[in-house]
Design an enzyme around this catalytic site. Structure first.
Site, PDB file in Angstrom:
ATOM      1  N   THR A 186       0.775  -1.318  -0.126  1.00  0.00           N
ATOM      2  CA  THR A 186      -0.205  -0.059  -0.072  1.00  0.00           C
ATOM      3  C   THR A 186       0.851   1.141   0.007  1.00  0.00           C
ATOM      4  O   THR A 186       0.635   2.185  -0.749  1.00  0.00           O
ATOM      5  CB  THR A 186      -0.909   0.196   1.252  1.00  0.00           C
ATOM      6  OG1 THR A 186      -1.703  -1.220   1.320  1.00  0.00           O
ATOM      7  CG2 THR A 186      -2.025   1.195   1.176  1.00  0.00           C
ATOM      8  N   CYS A 187       2.001   1.232   0.855  1.00  0.00           N
ATOM      9  CA  CYS A 187       2.926   2.262   0.741  1.00  0.00           C
ATOM     10  C   CYS A 187       3.399   2.603  -0.443  1.00  0.00           C
ATOM     11  O   CYS A 187       3.513   3.726  -0.831  1.00  0.00           O
ATOM     12  CB  CYS A 187       3.907   2.278   1.705  1.00  0.00           C
ATOM     13  SG  CYS A 187       3.469   1.607   3.499  1.00  0.00           S
ATOM     14  N   SER A 188       3.629   1.691  -1.258  1.00  0.00           N
ATOM     15  CA  SER A 188       4.401   1.909  -2.402  1.00  0.00           C
ATOM     16  C   SER A 188       3.577   1.997  -3.638  1.00  0.00           C
ATOM     17  O   SER A 188       3.815   2.669  -4.653  1.00  0.00           O
ATOM     18  CB  SER A 188       5.185   0.552  -2.823  1.00  0.00           C
ATOM     19  OG  SER A 188       6.196   0.311  -2.072  1.00  0.00           O
TER      20      SER A 188
END
Lengths: 212, 161
Positions: free
Chosen positions: A100-102
């Site tokens: 999700t972060c990336s």
């Protein structure tokens, strides 16, 4: 009547049941080991968290982050120097290179970086409990250029100091940061969009833009 | 500290994703191969010298008898996966395993104090020839970080022995 509240860090506090309920209402939650049949029925099993920083609070000025500058040299910056007299958007993520972060969170801010800066934001920075080498490699992989400062909170000092640590040991990641987006003015929290864990709902760039 | 003749510790490491556990002893069971450890994914020595050596010499090492080559570091599985992709190690077939909680480093007695620089304790740089879950040879960098005895060229002769 008491319940045992175990927080994610493993500490156990024996708190009166009424206090547990009060803690729950104020955003704390605790994993209750039922101490007896008369323990509060309302006890829900959730992970415990300490009090997170809130709007109006100042971020701890003397904590330092490592990061790599544009020339590829490792630098250290104190929170004070980063935030004094400036408008800063701070993005917290559970982990570099995590899905999700990336794929969503960081790219969202990259996309809106120019718009944020046009609305008066001096610095956009991303913080994760990773080392500076990993943050640097991740920034290159996502393509942040110099639009977003990638700050390494390797020992989780800042993350713990503002009360947003997330125990992902069960998921094989150790102590990390909850996902958040924070607007700081001269080091004081003006807006805080803090997710429960790693969810991605309120912590997007659009939400912060609407606060500017 | 582990030494030549010691059995490979029965620890679980992570590969590709934090919830994908693999046992090191399953990988090296009945096989001859190389296990090498680094202080940190994406750090200079590891990225510019140590890992690339094993990537470049993969074919030679296989010919010399290595059936499997495994790289470990005290990093999480997402970071190890990304590093493996970025360096071409994954494409070559090097298994990139995450010693997320430092359990292997501890079990081998190879913990490296890097808390100040990297935020947590890591693993000394080392290389080893493993044969059917036994440590046949072990090369630990004297200071834990240098790039000398643990490089791919140094282990070639140990494989053939």
């Amino acid at each position: 009547m008491t319940a045992f509240a175990r927080c994610t860090a493993g500490a156990i506090a024996i708190v009166p049941t009424r206090r547990c309920a009060a803690l729950s209402r104020r955003g704390h939650s605790a994993k209750f080991a039922l101490a007896g049949p008369r323990v509060a029925r309302s006890a829900q099993l959730r992970t415990c968290s300490v009090t997170a920083i809130s709007v109006g609070d100042k971020v701890p000025g003397d904590i330092k982050f490592n990061y790599f500058d544009a020339e590829g040299n490792m630098q250290a910056v104190a929170v004070d120097d980063l935030t004094k007299g400036k408008k800063v958007v701070l993005i917290g993520v559970p982990g570099a290179f995590t899905p999700t972060c990336s794929l969503k969170h960081l790219p969202g801010f990259l996309e809106k970086a120019d718009e944020l800066k046009s609305k008066g934001v001096d610095t956009i920075a991303c913080v994760a409990v990773n080392d500076a080498f990993v943050m640097d490699a991740w920034s290159k992989s996502v393509g942040t250029d110099d639009k977003i400062m990638m700050l390494a909170d390797g020992s989780a000092d800042f993350t713990k100091a503002i009360g947003v640590e997330l125990d992902l040991s069960d998921k094989g990641l150790g102590i990390r940061s909850r996902r958040y987006a924070m607007l700081l003015e001269d080091g004081a929290v003006k807006e805080l969009n803090l997710e429960e864990g790693g969810a991605f709902t309120v912590s997007s760039a659009d939400e912060i833009l609407s606060a500017l | 500290m582990a030494k030549e003749g010691s059995p490979l510790p029965q620890v679980e490491l992570q590969e590709g994703a934090p919830d994908n556990n693999v046992k090191l002893t399953d990988i090296f069971k009945g096989k001859k191969g190389i296990l090498f450890g680094v202080p940190g994914a994406f750090t200079p020595g590891c990225s510019k010298t140590h890992l690339p050596g094993y990537v470049n010499d993969y074919a030679k090492l296989s010919e010399a008898g290595a059936q499997v080559i495994v790289c470990v570091s005290v990093n999480d599985a997402f970071v190890m996966e990304a590093w493996g992709k970025q360096t071409g190690a994954e494409a070559k077939g090097i298994r990139m395993l995450a010693d997320t909680h430092g359990e292997l480093a501890k079990a081998l007695g190879l913990e490296l104090d890097m808390a100040k620089a990297l935020g947590m304790n890591r693993m000394k740089r080392f290389s080893a020839v493993i044969e059917d879950n036994k440590i046949k040879s072990l090369n630990v960098e004297p200071d834990g970080k240098g790039t000398t005895c643990s490089l791919s060229n140094a282990i070639m002769s140990q494989l053939k022995a």
